[in-house]
Design an enzyme around this catalytic site. Structure first.
Site, PDB file in Angstrom:
ATOM      1  N   CYS A 129      14.639  97.396 185.589  1.00 59.30           N
ATOM      2  CA  CYS A 129      14.629  95.631 185.519  1.00 59.30           C
ATOM      3  C   CYS A 129      15.946  95.354 184.617  1.00 59.30           C
ATOM      4  CB  CYS A 129      13.132  95.340 184.989  1.00 59.30           C
ATOM      5  SG  CYS A 129      13.237  93.592 184.644  1.00 59.30           S
ATOM      6  N   SER A 174       9.722  88.936 150.424  1.00 60.71           N
ATOM      7  CA  SER A 174       9.224  87.577 150.779  1.00 60.71           C
ATOM      8  C   SER A 174       7.814  87.034 150.602  1.00 60.71           C
ATOM      9  CB  SER A 174       9.843  87.441 152.406  1.00 60.71           C
ATOM     10  OG  SER A 174       9.532  86.225 152.789  1.00 60.71           O
ATOM     11  N   GLU A 198      15.470  81.802 141.328  1.00 56.25           N
ATOM     12  CA  GLU A 198      16.707  81.155 142.303  1.00 56.25           C
ATOM     13  C   GLU A 198      17.791  80.638 141.627  1.00 56.25           C
ATOM     14  OE1 GLU A 198      15.021  79.235 145.814  1.00 56.25           O
ATOM     15  OE2 GLU A 198      13.627  80.733 145.910  1.00 56.25           O
ATOM     16  N   CYS A 241       6.063  93.119 184.433  1.00 54.23           N
ATOM     17  CA  CYS A 241       7.032  93.691 185.204  1.00 54.23           C
ATOM     18  C   CYS A 241       6.943  95.160 184.964  1.00 54.23           C
ATOM     19  CB  CYS A 241       8.188  93.270 185.123  1.00 54.23           C
ATOM     20  SG  CYS A 241       9.457  94.117 186.290  1.00 54.23           S
ATOM     21  N   LYS A 265       3.226  75.441 153.535  1.00 57.34           N
ATOM     22  CA  LYS A 265       4.039  74.352 154.071  1.00 57.34           C
ATOM     23  C   LYS A 265       3.436  73.341 155.032  1.00 57.34           C
ATOM     24  CE  LYS A 265       8.455  76.614 153.806  1.00 57.34           C
ATOM     25  NZ  LYS A 265       9.591  77.008 154.468  1.00 57.34           N
ATOM     26  N   LYS A 293       7.733  75.679 145.333  1.00 59.32           N
ATOM     27  CA  LYS A 293       8.530  76.917 146.177  1.00 59.32           C
ATOM     28  C   LYS A 293       9.909  76.102 146.270  1.00 59.32           C
ATOM     29  CE  LYS A 293       8.820  79.533 150.526  1.00 59.32           C
ATOM     30  NZ  LYS A 293      10.117  79.158 150.664  1.00 59.32           N
TER      31      LYS A 293
END
EC number: 6.5.1.2
Length: 614
Positions: free
Chosen positions: A380, A73, A158, A374, A270, A111
């Site tokens: 839990c 990626s 792509e 916690c 972006k 892109k």
């Protein structure tokens, strides 16, 4: 989104991502990037979605094939500040190899927002999980052309549709271009408008190396960043959702390398400029798998970047306390990456309500640094459910064991993963699942056992503190999985990348999971063994670190040969491309493989030749 817990948000992001990659988006790409994914990043920055390549949807065949090379990626940046930090990393790496900083060259390309694929000249693959993808060569058989009539075999790219064509001929039938792009790939026959788009060369495969580019020195990028971004965004008549920047200098790219998810020498920008001032309605505590309490900030519904925002994360209660982030506060809000709501700062502080007890088990909370926690880890409900769901998520070779399924199992006294593996169809039906669903769940459990996974991934699935995928792999590069439970503190602390504090945490973690590990391990999971670093260092044969393809009938089992090759440092692929070093042939070899090898300059050798070199 305001009704979603952390786990539910993560599950929604996974569903939205799968739907998007299957060509059936349920939200826009910007909403995914800048609302939901950003919210998840703020609430749970260690979530698996941020560490691994996003996989495609289940619309493709579950049968996956090894990609000719890994398809990673791209890291993302949403501001000039983040781009500036990336440039500083480039410069730091350049200094390490004595490269003049003024000589750093940068390339910028649009892109694309299409379907990722890899074309090796004979087959086209989806990106899949970055290592394995689906064979979708049928899309070329249907007449799809390469951008600008370029040749086949140019690697990653792509499948896209021209914006102008989509708007004119297809927008009335498809809500998003991705819906149409997916129709080109599916196994079913093409409809008339899809076939026409191919004939008209409106639908195309664009190899990334054929994209129009801006290139220049890093100093020019710094000086003209906004101008360059504006220029690159309009270079093509295809949907674009950003600008990809990458270093051009080969030695610099080698120095920077890659992590599991992306190349460090590359980044996608972006931008989101929308901001709003919003009133806080409530701050709700939510319990994560580790026991950390995340404050979820409920907001007055606000339209921002095309989406209604109703929720954001407060990160941790230390920050909530410091900022005065309470009911009635006014915050400045943006959508980080155009997707996830992000509180930039608190404009009007108000008194805050710090919870005393866990919202899941009602036990007292304790402060650990800035985090309310916690510590009732064994009892839990939220933590137990989160840990069970985490196991299946990390294992990543199964479907159906999300939060909703795990919560239902928990409601019927299932408290561990080993208990889940002990269930049968009748048990699941009694719990309240339908017969078909029960059968599917059992099939998925069996699949998770039989479908091979890396041993470090299996270990990481147990969710030990500080033992994510990277640290688990690091540990297993020094010691076999079966030996790690006998390691002492000194042996672990001596491993490169660990230290005494980490060693103590790992020793305690291994003790805490030992019983559950043994119960689950007995089911005989198909684990790919990590090669020990000391064994790799002794490999000096001629084919070490070379890429090879096996073809034809061998004297030895093909699978055994592949496994052995990997164990001695050879990279095994399944198809011929310019990236392959050797083609190892047996009997009855197809001529196409031989011709492809000649075309790409791949050395051909017999099985006997191969064995003599190792």
């Amino acid at each position: 989104m305001d009704e979603l817990s952390d786990e539910e948000l993560a599950q929604f992001c996974q569903i939205a991502n799968l739907a998007y990659r299957a060509g059936k988006p349920i939200i826009s790409d910007q909403d995914y990037d800048f609302i939901y994914l950003d919210a998840l990043k703020n609430r749970d920055p260690d979530n698996l979605l941020f560490k691994f390549i996003e996989t495609e949807g289940q619309s493709f065949s579950e049968e996956k094939v090894l990609l000719p090379e890994a398809m990673l990626s791209i890291d993302k940046a949403y501001s000039w500040d983040e781009i500036s930090k990336w440039i500083k990393r480039l410069e730091k790496s350049a200094m390490q190899i004595s490269l003049d900083l003024s000589a750093i060259q940068i390339k910028a390309t649009p892109k694309l927002d299409g379907f990722s694929g890899f074309d090796d000249g004979s087959r086209l693959y989806t990106r899949g999980d970055g290592k394995k993808g689906s064979d979708i060569s049928r899309v070329f058989e249907r007449g799809l052309c390469v951008f600008n009539d370029a040749e086949r075999g140019l690697g990653a790219g792509e499948i896209v549709i021209k914006k102008s064509y989509f708007k004119k001929y297809l927008a009335h039938s498809f809500e998003y271009p991705r819906n149409f792009q997916a129709s080109l790939i599916k196994e079913k026959a093409l409809d008339e408008q899809a076939q026409k788009a191919i004939i008209d060369k409106a639908a195309l495969f664009i190899p990334f190396i054929k994209l129009p580019t801006w290139s220049g020195l890093v100093a020019e990028l710094v000086a003209k960043f906004d101008q360059i971004v504006a220029q690159v965004l309009v270079m093509v008549d295809f949907d674009v959702d950003g600008v990809v920047f990458e270093a051009i200098n080969t030695d610099l790219k080698t120095q920077m390398g890659a992590n599991r998810k992306f190349h460090r020498w590359q980044i996608a920008f972006k931008e989101n400029k929308d901001k709003a001032h919003v009133k806080v309605l409530n701050v709700i505590p939510q319990v994560g798998r580790s026991g950390k309490i995340t404050p979820v900030v409920e907001l007055e519904p606000t339209l921002l970047s095309g989406a209604t925002i109703m929720r954001a994360t407060g990160h941790n209660y230390g920050l909530v306390k410091e900022q005065g982030l309470g009911v009635g506060s006014v915050v400045e809000l943006t959508r980080s990456g155009l997707v996830i709501p992000k509180i930039i700062f608190v404009l009007k502080p108000m008194p805050v309500d710090i919870p005393d007890n866990c919202p899941s088990c009602d036990k007292p909370l304790v402060w650990k640094s800035d985090f309310l926690t916690c510590i009732n880890h064994k009892n839990c409900p939220a933590q137990i459910i989160g840990k069970m769901a985490y196991f299946f998520k990390i294992l990543a070779n199964n479907d159906g064991f999300g939060i909703a399924t795990i919560e239902k199992l928990y409601a019927h006294d299932i408290r561990s993963v080993s208990q889940i593996y002990a269930l049968n169809i009748e048990d699941l039906v009694t719990i309240g699942f339908g017969e078909k669903t029960s059968m599917n769940l059992i099939n998925q459990l069996n699949r998770s056992v039989s479908e091979q996974v890396e041993d470090w991934r299996f270990l990481a699935a147990f969710g030990m503190h500080r033992m994510g995928l990277g640290n688990c792999e690091n540990l297993l590069k020094s010691h076999h999985l079966n030996d790690i439970f006998d390691l002492n503190l000194k042996e672990i602390a001596n491993i490169d990348g660990f230290a005494e504090l980490t060693g103590q945490i790992i020793v305690q973690g291994l003790i805490s999971i030992a019983d559950e590990f043994n119960h689950i391990y007995q089911y005989g999971f198909n684990l790919e063994t990590t090669i020990l670093t000391k064994d790799l260092q002794t490999l000096t044969h001629e084919l070490f670190d070379k890429k090879i393809v096996f073809t034809g009938k061998m004297n030895h089992s093909r699978d055994d040969m592949k496994k052995h090759a990997k164990s001695i440092g050879i990279k095994v692929s399944t198809s011929i491309s310019a990236k392959i070093d050797y083609l190892v042939i047996g009997d009855k070899v197809g001529q196409k493989k031989i011709k492809d090898a000649e075309k790409f300059g791949v050395v051909v050798m017999t099985e006997t030749d191969y064995l003599s070199k190792i």
